[in-house]
Design an enzyme around this catalytic site. Structure first.
Site, mmCIF file in Angstrom:
data_model
loop_
_atom_site.group_PDB
_atom_site.id
_atom_site.type_symbol
_atom_site.label_atom_id
_atom_site.label_comp_id
_atom_site.label_asym_id
_atom_site.label_seq_id
_atom_site.Cartn_x
_atom_site.Cartn_y
_atom_site.Cartn_z
ATOM 1 N N SER A 85 8.067 -5.228 6.599
ATOM 2 C CA SER A 85 7.630 -6.753 7.503
ATOM 3 C C SER A 85 8.352 -7.845 7.479
ATOM 4 C CB SER A 85 6.239 -6.296 7.295
ATOM 5 O OG SER A 85 5.490 -5.253 7.735
ATOM 6 N N ASP A 111 5.080 -3.339 11.921
ATOM 7 C CA ASP A 111 3.790 -2.783 12.448
ATOM 8 C C ASP A 111 3.762 -2.661 14.368
ATOM 9 O OD1 ASP A 111 4.298 -5.379 13.033
ATOM 10 O OD2 ASP A 111 2.846 -6.354 12.489
ATOM 11 N N ARG A 152 0.689 -1.201 0.207
ATOM 12 C CA ARG A 152 -0.042 0.249 -0.572
ATOM 13 C C ARG A 152 0.728 1.167 0.071
ATOM 14 N NH1 ARG A 152 -3.607 0.650 5.049
ATOM 15 N NH2 ARG A 152 -2.014 -0.266 5.925
#
Length: 945
Positions: free
Chosen positions: A614, A668, A553
């Site tokens: 990540s 995250d 994203r």
């Protein structure tokens, strides 16, 4: 006059619907703790929580107290589906006057019947393994039961009025009498004194007491419950029973959480309705004819048990007698002859009533019966008397059907089902003596409850075989409970266990923060170089890039005085780019960022960018992190060991894109803390509990030995999923955990995560279900091939099963039932069935309850372990800051925390217990990897300016 009498004894369908509704309302009142005392339908718990499943076996003793007799039985079950139980029984007449005497004498007599029966039917040379003989006690009087083997007599009836028993535990009275008979004193053994009659007819004064020492009263029930349990032997489960005899009653398997008079909340429990008192509050006044009123006034308890007096065979003959008296007075029958005999109470018996109503051979037989009573009927009188008899019987059957319809509709609605198919066991003189009873019971109940389909099962010796089955099921469930507890015990953590985990986590945290021991610590405590949380002064537009899989994203986050707004777009990374070169990968990412900024009219601006990456990295600065290894299908060359932020910057240079400035790289967990920190300045902890698990928190810089500087604070990425990889949690790893660990791609690694996170909980449950099936605790030991498949039991199943099986347990019975009466879509049970169908499992309701317990045990342990880790964090923060009480907020993200019905509550409860000096608030994160990454960039930009 005849038609008027017949109309009075007939009830319109509309009125039956009203009566059904009133009974359901009274049932709800009887089940509710708040209104139980005022309910006329008492809804007494029986503590019978299962029906037979055919595996019961062993010898079971039954004692039944009847109207004028004591019946003793020895029932042997072979575990063969209970199709061919062996039975021996004997009947003993009650001595004259004992039903009106002392209670102690009654129970002494019952115990002596047991002595004599055992002396005649069993051998005294049994070995120790066979010494125990469980006894089921059928006691057909209204009791308040508080356990299966504990029941307080509320009132005598049926001609009994023994002193010293009302208000006492009748099970204890019988057990005491049995124990006394097992060791009779010398005077009693010689037959002297007031109790001498107790020992008459005894064949072996020596062997019987030795047999009696084996007897333990383990269950008490009434004849209605016995009927239901007996009919469960007929090849299908029976969940309702109706007794249509001298008295009338019904019992059924209710959802246990609705029975508020007990503490049981799982599964089902048989409820004894005691519906004979229905209408004592005036509900049935318009149906109570003058004939019923006369019968009621002549009874021993006027105004009580009004429903029973309209349907019980003890009263039906009397109702007919009063109808005949009224018609005789109106000269509608027996005109010109004497009918004085009808004034004698009890002259017209139930036997007379049945013989007349069932007669199909003309008036001759009816005339003979009436003449035998001293009446002189004409042929027309015989026809009219027969009409009255059939009307009284028909009304009794119709009222039974209405009560049954109320039970069936209640069961259907409280089980959240669109339709109900159920077997109903029936017993009693009215059922066996009146051929049309079954037809009326089925047709009327179907009219009143069209959503329910009942199958009638005729009971055979309900109070005998059924009582044995109650006892057998009780022992089976007790043995199953012990076995289940043995399987689940290693997963059930004590407070001491959790305190130890908390202490171990603290030790590993300290080791991870220390430069000298960091390399060997299982909790890595990685510096993130995030030194501040949002303070509310951040303003402007910020970009965020969230890369963690095949889709990524790009976001723009606009922070103004009015709050935060976001726009985002998802882009795909083709496989050939994922597995190509690093330049191709990062060039593709920059192309997507340019596309996004162009669409958002941001291409000419230089915007700070927060990068959520990540993948495993070694972070050496806020904007510098070395890739340790690729995961999730990525294998782009030239990246491992390189600074991923620099790789992104290099790609931007190649593309000559100046519209962004990478200022921070975060994971995250940190993003979650920052996202929540914007709304709550006290948020200084981030927690992820989803597919994986991790935590971060703001640590004092002076304690961070792996980073330069000792002023202020820094967010530490704990990477606590690896806690225990050094063996410190081996004592908590069960057989199930070891099997799951060994089947993963990284055995021995991420051990704490494998106890907590959503990726593994379903697999742990599957391993437990396999063991329970092997131990014959589930699915009646039937093989479940699909359950052998790895990862077939998804963690989302835990949430569904715990939610569906327990979602309404906290609601009040009246509120819940009213809601269910208005809405019943069957969604909950369909969800359970969908899971079982997916697993190709044929599970009973009891299996579903046990599956729920397994799921609860596994998810509770996960929440408690998570709480123990978090307790170590908040206690360390409190000690760091030297405060007596710490107020802190935890930003949380992850599907397990958000979607599981109990996880968050269990975590918070355990944390409060383990860290009582910390006031911890939990705040759900919104888009930690997007919004959080932008906020890291915003905070960094603020600090730089």
């Amino acid at each position: 006059q005849i038609q008027r009498a017949l109309r009075a004894l007939s009830i319109p369908l509309e009125r039956l619907h009203v009566m059904k509704g009133h009974m359901m309302q009274d049932m709800c009142k009887g089940l509710s703790r708040q209104t139980h005392a005022e309910a006329k339908v008492r809804m007494l718990p029986t503590y019978i929580c299962s029906t037979p499943n055919g595996t019961e076996k062993g010898n079971f003793l039954v004692v039944e107290l009847c109207q004028n007799q004591v019946r003793t039985l020895l029932v042997t079950l072979y575990g063969d589906g209970n199709l061919s139980p062996q039975m021996m029984y004997k009947i003993y007449d009650l001595p004259e006057g004992i039903t009106q005497g002392e209670g102690e004498a009654l129970f002494d007599f019952i115990a002596q019947c047991v002595v004599q029966f055992l002396a005649e039917t069993t051998s005294s040379d049994t070995n120790g393994a066979e010494q125990y003989l469980p006894l089921g006690f059928v006691f057909p009087f209204t009791c308040l039961q508080t356990q299966l083997d504990k029941a307080e007599l509320l009132s005598w009836s049926k001609g009994f009025n023994c002193s010293g028993v009302v208000g006492k535990d009748v099970v204890q009275l019988l057990q005491a009498a049995i124990d006394k008979r097992a060791k009779p004193d010398k005077e009693e053994a010689e037959g002297s004194g007031a109790g001498s009659w107790l020992w008459k007819g005894r064949k072996s004064s020596q062997s019987a007491p030795s047999q009696l020492r084996r007897v333990e009263v383990v269950a008490l029930m009434n004849d209605t419950v016995g009927t239901m349990m007996t009919c469960s032997l007929e090849g299908r489960a029976c969940e309702v029973a109706v007794v249509a005899d001298k008295g009338s009653n019904c019992c059924f398997m209710a959802e246990a959480y609705l029975v508020e008079m007990t503490e049981e909340t799982s599964g089902r429990m048989c409820v004894n309705t005691e519906w004979g008192c229905f209408g004592d509050d005036g509900t049935l006044n318009d149906l109570f004819t003058s004939y019923d009123q006369s019968v009621d006034e002549e009874s021993s308890n006027p105004g009580e048990k009004r429903f029973e007096k309209m349907v019980g065979t003890l009263y039906l003959g009397e109702i007919v007698r009063h109808v005949l008296i009224a018609l005789t007075a109106e000269k509608a029958i027996f005109a010109g002859t004497s009918a004085a005999v009808l004034k004698e109470k009890g002259v017209f018996t139930m036997q007379h009533l049945l013989e007349i109503a069932n007669n199909e051979d003309g008036s001759t037989e009816v005339k003979r019966i009436l003449e035998a009573l001293g009446l002189q009927p004409s042929e027309r009188d015989c026809g009219r008397v027969q009409q009255i008899c059939r009307a009284v019987l028909g009304r009794a059957a119709t009222l039974h059907a209405t009560g049954l319809a109320a039970i069936l509709s209640y069961m259907c609605q409280t089980r959240d089902m669109e339709s109900l198919m159920v077997s109903v066991g029936v017993e009693g003189e009215l059922f066996t003596g009146y051929p049309r009873f079954e037809e009326i019971l089925l047709s009327v109940s179907r009219l009143l409850s069209p959503e329910c389909m009942a199958t009638i099962l005729a009971s055979r010796d309900g109070s005998g075989r059924g009582a044995a089955m109650v006892t057998a099921v009780a022992l089976r469930l007790a043995a199953q409970r012990r076995a289940v507890d043995e399987v689940l015990a290693p997963l059930r953590l004590s407070r001491d266990d959790l305190v130890k985990v908390q202490a171990l986590m603290r030790e590993e945290m300290d080791r991870g923060l220390d430069k000298e021991t960091n390399a060997s610590a299982s909790v890595r405590m990685l510096p993130t170089y995030v030194n501040h949380t949002p303070d509310g002064t951040e303003k402007g537009d910020f970009l965020a890039l969230d890369l963690g899989g095949t889709n990524f994203r790009v976001l723009v986050v606009r922070i103004t005085e009015d709050g935060i707004t976001m726009a985002s777009e998802i882009y795909v990374i083709p496989v050939e780019i994922m597995q190509g070169t690093g330049e191709e990968l990062f060039d593709h990412i920059i192309d997507c960022i340019i596309d996004f900024q162009t669409k958002q009219n941001l291409v000419t601006q230089m915007l700070p960018l927060g990068f959520t990456f990540s993948f495993p990295c070694k972070q050496v600065g806020l904007d510098k992190a070395l890739l340790l290894t690729w995961t999730k299908g990525f294998s782009a060359s030239g990246c491992v060991g390189q600074d991923v932020v620099q790789l992104l910057r290099d790609a931007a240079k190649r593309k000559r894109h100046l519209g962004m400035q990478v200022v921070a790289l975060v994971n995250d967990t940190v993003g979650t803390m920052m996202a929540c920190g914007y709304d709550d300045p006290k948020c200084e902890i981030g927690l992820i509990v989803g597919t994986g698990t991790n935590a971060c928190y703001m640590e004092e810089m002076k304690n961070v030995g792996t980073a330069e500087g000792d002023q202020g604070r820094m967010c530490i990425n704990m990477e606590w999923g690896a806690f225990g990889d050094n063996g410190c949690l081996d004592h908590l790893f069960t057989h199930f955990d070891k099997v799951v660990d060994e089947s993963t791609i990284n055995p021995g690694k991420q051990r704490f995560e494998k106890l907590i996170s959503g990726m593994y909980l379903g697999e742990i449950v599957r391993q437990i279900l396999l063991v329970m099936t092997e131990k014959e605790l589930l699915f009646q030991s039937k093989p479940c091939p699909k359950l052998q498949t790895k990862d077939i039991f998804k963690t989302k199943f835990l949430s569904t099963i715990e939610l569906v099986m327990g979602t309404v347990m906290g609601m009040g019975t009246l509120l819940l039932t009213m809601a269910l009466l208005w809405s019943s879509n069957g969604l909950a049970l369909r969800q359970i069935r969908a899971i079982l169908n997916e697993l190709e499992i044929d599970a009973s309701f009891e299996d579903s309850v046990l599956m729920k317990e397994v799921c609860q045990t596994v998810s509770l342990r996960a929440a408690q372990l998570c709480a123990a880790g978090l307790a170590a964090v908040v206690e360390k923060m409190r000690e760091n800051r030297g405060v007596e009480q710490l107020d802190v907020t935890v930003g949380v993200d992850g599907t397990l925390y958000k979607l599981h019905p109990c996880f968050s509550k269990n975590l918070q409860t355990a944390l409060k217990d383990l860290a009582p000096k910390c006031n911890v608030t939990f705040m759900l994160s919104e888009d930690g990897s997007g919004k959080g990454a932008a906020l890291v960039a915003a905070v960094a930009d603020r600090a730089a300016n």
